[in-house]
Design an enzyme around this catalytic site. Structure first.
Site, PDB file in Angstrom:
ATOM      1  N   ARG A   1     108.497-112.081  32.099  1.00 55.30           N
ATOM      2  CA  ARG A   1     108.337-111.748  33.532  1.00 55.30           C
ATOM      3  C   ARG A   1     107.315-110.630  33.749  1.00 55.30           C
ATOM      4  O   ARG A   1     107.493-109.754  34.611  1.00 55.30           O
ATOM      5  CB  ARG A   1     109.671-111.339  34.162  1.00 55.30           C
TER       6      ARG A   1
ATOM      7  N   SER B   1     116.074-113.910  41.219  1.00 55.25           N
ATOM      8  CA  SER B   1     116.628-112.826  40.390  1.00 55.25           C
ATOM      9  C   SER B   1     116.017-111.503  40.819  1.00 55.25           C
ATOM     10  O   SER B   1     114.798-111.361  40.816  1.00 55.25           O
ATOM     11  CB  SER B   1     116.284-113.048  38.918  1.00 55.25           C
TER      12      SER B   1
ATOM     13  N   GLU C   1     112.815-107.114  38.880  1.00 54.35           N
ATOM     14  CA  GLU C   1     111.798-108.168  38.685  1.00 54.35           C
ATOM     15  C   GLU C   1     110.943-108.272  39.953  1.00 54.35           C
ATOM     16  O   GLU C   1     109.762-108.595  39.907  1.00 54.35           O
ATOM     17  CB  GLU C   1     112.516-109.497  38.409  1.00 54.35           C
TER      18      GLU C   1
HETATM   19  C1  LIG Z   1     115.238-118.846  45.142  1.00 57.91           C
HETATM   20  C2  LIG Z   1     114.231-118.265  44.193  1.00 57.91           C
HETATM   21  C3  LIG Z   1     114.231-118.677  42.871  1.00 57.91           C
HETATM   22  C4  LIG Z   1     113.295-118.152  41.965  1.00 57.91           C
HETATM   23  N1  LIG Z   1     113.311-118.589  40.676  1.00 57.91           N
HETATM   24  C5  LIG Z   1     112.411-118.111  39.782  1.00 57.91           C
HETATM   25  C6  LIG Z   1     112.400-118.586  38.434  1.00 57.91           C
HETATM   26  O1  LIG Z   1     113.174-119.453  38.054  1.00 57.91           O
HETATM   27  N2  LIG Z   1     111.495-118.049  37.586  1.00 57.91           N
HETATM   28  C7  LIG Z   1     110.600-117.089  37.977  1.00 57.91           C
HETATM   29  O2  LIG Z   1     109.791-116.652  37.139  1.00 57.91           O
HETATM   30  N3  LIG Z   1     110.574-116.642  39.256  1.00 57.91           N
HETATM   31  C8  LIG Z   1     111.453-117.124  40.156  1.00 57.91           C
HETATM   32  N4  LIG Z   1     111.452-116.668  41.452  1.00 57.91           N
HETATM   33  C9  LIG Z   1     110.472-115.629  41.855  1.00 57.91           C
HETATM   34  C10 LIG Z   1     109.187-116.198  42.498  1.00 57.91           C
HETATM   35  O3  LIG Z   1     109.395-117.502  42.948  1.00 57.91           O
HETATM   36  C11 LIG Z   1     108.004-116.186  41.533  1.00 57.91           C
HETATM   37  O4  LIG Z   1     107.766-114.891  41.050  1.00 57.91           O
HETATM   38  C12 LIG Z   1     106.723-116.715  42.204  1.00 57.91           C
HETATM   39  O5  LIG Z   1     105.699-116.846  41.239  1.00 57.91           O
HETATM   40  C13 LIG Z   1     106.243-115.805  43.335  1.00 57.91           C
HETATM   41  O6  LIG Z   1     105.216-116.501  44.024  1.00 57.91           O
HETATM   42  P1  LIG Z   1     104.749-116.033  45.450  1.00 57.91           P
HETATM   43  O7  LIG Z   1     103.529-116.806  45.768  1.00 57.91           O
HETATM   44  O8  LIG Z   1     105.859-116.130  46.409  1.00 57.91           O
HETATM   45  O9  LIG Z   1     104.380-114.523  45.141  1.00 57.91           O
HETATM   46  P2  LIG Z   1     104.473-113.279  46.133  1.00 57.91           P
HETATM   47  O10 LIG Z   1     105.901-112.885  46.290  1.00 57.91           O
HETATM   48  O11 LIG Z   1     103.681-113.540  47.354  1.00 57.91           O
HETATM   49  O12 LIG Z   1     103.721-112.174  45.264  1.00 57.91           O
HETATM   50  C14 LIG Z   1     104.293-111.709  44.055  1.00 57.91           C
HETATM   51  C15 LIG Z   1     103.342-110.659  43.456  1.00 57.91           C
HETATM   52  O13 LIG Z   1     102.118-111.289  43.095  1.00 57.91           O
HETATM   53  C16 LIG Z   1     101.025-110.732  43.807  1.00 57.91           C
HETATM   54  N5  LIG Z   1     100.149-111.877  44.140  1.00 57.91           N
HETATM   55  C17 LIG Z   1     100.514-113.006  44.787  1.00 57.91           C
HETATM   56  N6  LIG Z   1      99.465-113.863  44.828  1.00 57.91           N
HETATM   57  C18 LIG Z   1      98.434-113.257  44.203  1.00 57.91           C
HETATM   58  C19 LIG Z   1      97.080-113.613  43.934  1.00 57.91           C
HETATM   59  N7  LIG Z   1      96.576-114.789  44.298  1.00 57.91           N
HETATM   60  N8  LIG Z   1      96.293-112.721  43.280  1.00 57.91           N
HETATM   61  C20 LIG Z   1      96.777-111.513  42.893  1.00 57.91           C
HETATM   62  N9  LIG Z   1      98.045-111.117  43.138  1.00 57.91           N
HETATM   63  C21 LIG Z   1      98.870-111.975  43.771  1.00 57.91           C
HETATM   64  C22 LIG Z   1     101.627-110.044  45.019  1.00 57.91           C
HETATM   65  O14 LIG Z   1     100.812-108.991  45.484  1.00 57.91           O
HETATM   66  C23 LIG Z   1     102.951-109.571  44.443  1.00 57.91           C
HETATM   67  O15 LIG Z   1     102.778-108.367  43.718  1.00 57.91           O
HETATM   68  C24 LIG Z   1     112.354-117.185  42.391  1.00 57.91           C
HETATM   69  C25 LIG Z   1     112.359-116.770  43.741  1.00 57.91           C
HETATM   70  C26 LIG Z   1     113.285-117.310  44.627  1.00 57.91           C
HETATM   71  C27 LIG Z   1     113.253-116.888  46.067  1.00 57.91           C
END
Ligand SMILES: Cc1cc2nc3c(=O)[nH]c(=O)nc-3n(C[C@H](O)[C@H](O)[C@H](O)COP(=O)(O)OP(=O)(O)OC[C@H]3O[C@@H](n4cnc5c(N)ncnc54)[C@H](O)[C@@H]3O)c2cc1C
Length: 337
Positions: free
Chosen positions: A163, A237, A333
């Site tokens: 992570r 998480s 996380e």
């Molecule tokens: C119900 C649920 C289940 C989940 N299950 C998992 C799982 O099984 N495994 C897991 O690993 N995660 C899980 N997650 C967490 C999440 O889905 C992941 O971390 C996902 O990759 C986040 O994507 P996002 O586009 O929403 O990122 P955001 O929340 O928009 O951003 C996350 C971080 O990345 C940065 N960021 C986003 N896009 C970019 C970009 N293009 N360039 C540079 N920085 C960027 C942001 O500034 C921030 O710091 C879960 C979340 C939820 C709500």
């Protein structure tokens, strides 16, 4: 660019946070133009994909929110049963996985139904059901906000870990990921060793599973176990599973019967953070509009009108109580903004 916009639809905790400036980026040109603007120079900046791994701490974000909305997926046949797939950062991760599964490309099916966008997947090296992003990662293309240059990162440059990656540590906030390249397989080698995948396939009546079956099985399990952010605000998480030395684990085992541990490399053991939180008495607990989910102790939820500060304070109380009971420091996380 828009001013004073609510980020409620852009964070899965459903926090009604206002942002001073919001810009949607659909191509590199838009990003380059934005970099020349006064707002870019003078304001605090954050990039958002789907906002599914973020906790906004304040009700007002006094800065610029960059929403990644660039699109596009292309496939290059590498021969020998391998393809290189390039996906734009603004592509929805779940739709991307579905598309790969439908095309018969294997490698990402165990990562089905993880919310968010492609560009955020490398940030914390997303993982689920025995697969991590690093297992299928080839390279990524990023915009350096300090120099305005375009840079490619190969796997060895990304410092992928559990992570985590260099984009969550040393280079936090510096690079904007524009696209990610994956190496996928056209022949299928199922990875069914994790969790209840085999059991779910059995329930589905599948004897010889294909890529689509495994993706469906994992989606079914996830739907049954995890709260849907559309129904109840959450970011999956909240804490990472802590990794301790095996000697620490043996001591804990002597004191706490039933503690779960999964052996990792270098004589370390990964503990289930959800178990620690549950044993510390937090599962299902609710204070105001913040709570620990009834079924998933690792998931903090917003029952409606919680603020980022409410969720943060609640998380810190959990952290302290787990530290007091087990001597283990839980590490968040979720990204605090
Ligand atoms: C119900 C649920 C289940 C989940 N299950 C998992 C799982 O099984 N495994 C897991 O690993 N995660 C899980 N997650 C967490 C999440 O889905 C992941 O971390 C996902 O990759 C986040 O994507 P996002 O586009 O929403 O990122 P955001 O929340 O928009 O951003 C996350 C971080 O990345 C940065 N960021 C986003 N896009 C970019 C970009 N293009 N360039 C540079 N920085 C960027 C942001 O500034 C921030 O710091 C879960 C979340 C939820 C709500």
């Amino acid at each position: 660019m828009r001013r004073n916009i609510t980020l409620k639809p852009h964070n899965t905790f459903g926090l009604d946070v206002m942002a001073a400036y919001v810009a949607s980026i659909s191509d590199l040109r838009g990003l380059e133009q934005l970099r020349k603007s006064g707002v870019w120079q003078s304001e605090r900046r954050v990039v958002l994909g789907g906002g599914s791994n973020c906790l906004f701490m304040d009700d007002y974000f006094e800065g610029l929110v960059i929403l990644m909305n660039n699109k596009g997926v292309s496939v290059q046949d590498l021969g020998n049963g391998r393809v290189c797939v390039s996906a734009a950062a603004g592509e929805d991760w779940t739709s991307f996985v579905q598309r790969m599964v439908a095309a018969g490309y294997s490698g990402v099916e165990n990562l089905s139904m993880i919310p968010g966008k492609v560009g955020a997947a490398p940030i914390q090296n997303i993982g689920a059901y025995g697969v991590e992003l690093k297992d299928v990662f080839h390279k990524l293309h990023a915009f350096d906000t300090q120099t305005g240059q375009l840079v490619d990162f190969e796997s060895k440059d990304c410092e992928f870990a559990y992570r985590s990656s260099i984009f969550k540590t040393t280079f936090k906030g510096r690079f904007i990921i524009l696209s990610v390249d994956f190496i996928l397989q056209t022949t299928y080698q199922p990875n069914l060793n994790y969790g209840a995948i085999r059991l779910e396939l059995e329930h589905m009546g599948v004897v010889i599973p294909g890529i689509q079956d495994v993706s469906t099985a994992i989606s079914n399990i996830r739907r049954s176990k995890l709260p849907d952010p559309m129904q109840i605000g959450n970011a999956g998480s909240f804490f990472k599973n802590p990794v301790v030395h095996e000697l620490v684990f043996h001591d804990l085992q002597r004191e706490f019967r039933g503690i779960a541990g999964f052996p990792e490399k270098d004589k370390t053991v990964k503990l289930a953070a959800g178990w620690l939180i549950e044993q510390a008495g937090w599962k299902g607990k609710r204070v105001g509009d913040v709570g620990v989910h009834q079924q998933q102790a690792l998931v903090l939820v917003n029952y409606g009108n919680a603020t980022g500060r409410d969720i943060f304070s609640f998380a810190m109380e959990i952290q302290q109580s787990v530290r007091e009971k087990f001597g283990i420091q839980l590490e968040p996380e979720v990204n605090f903004i």
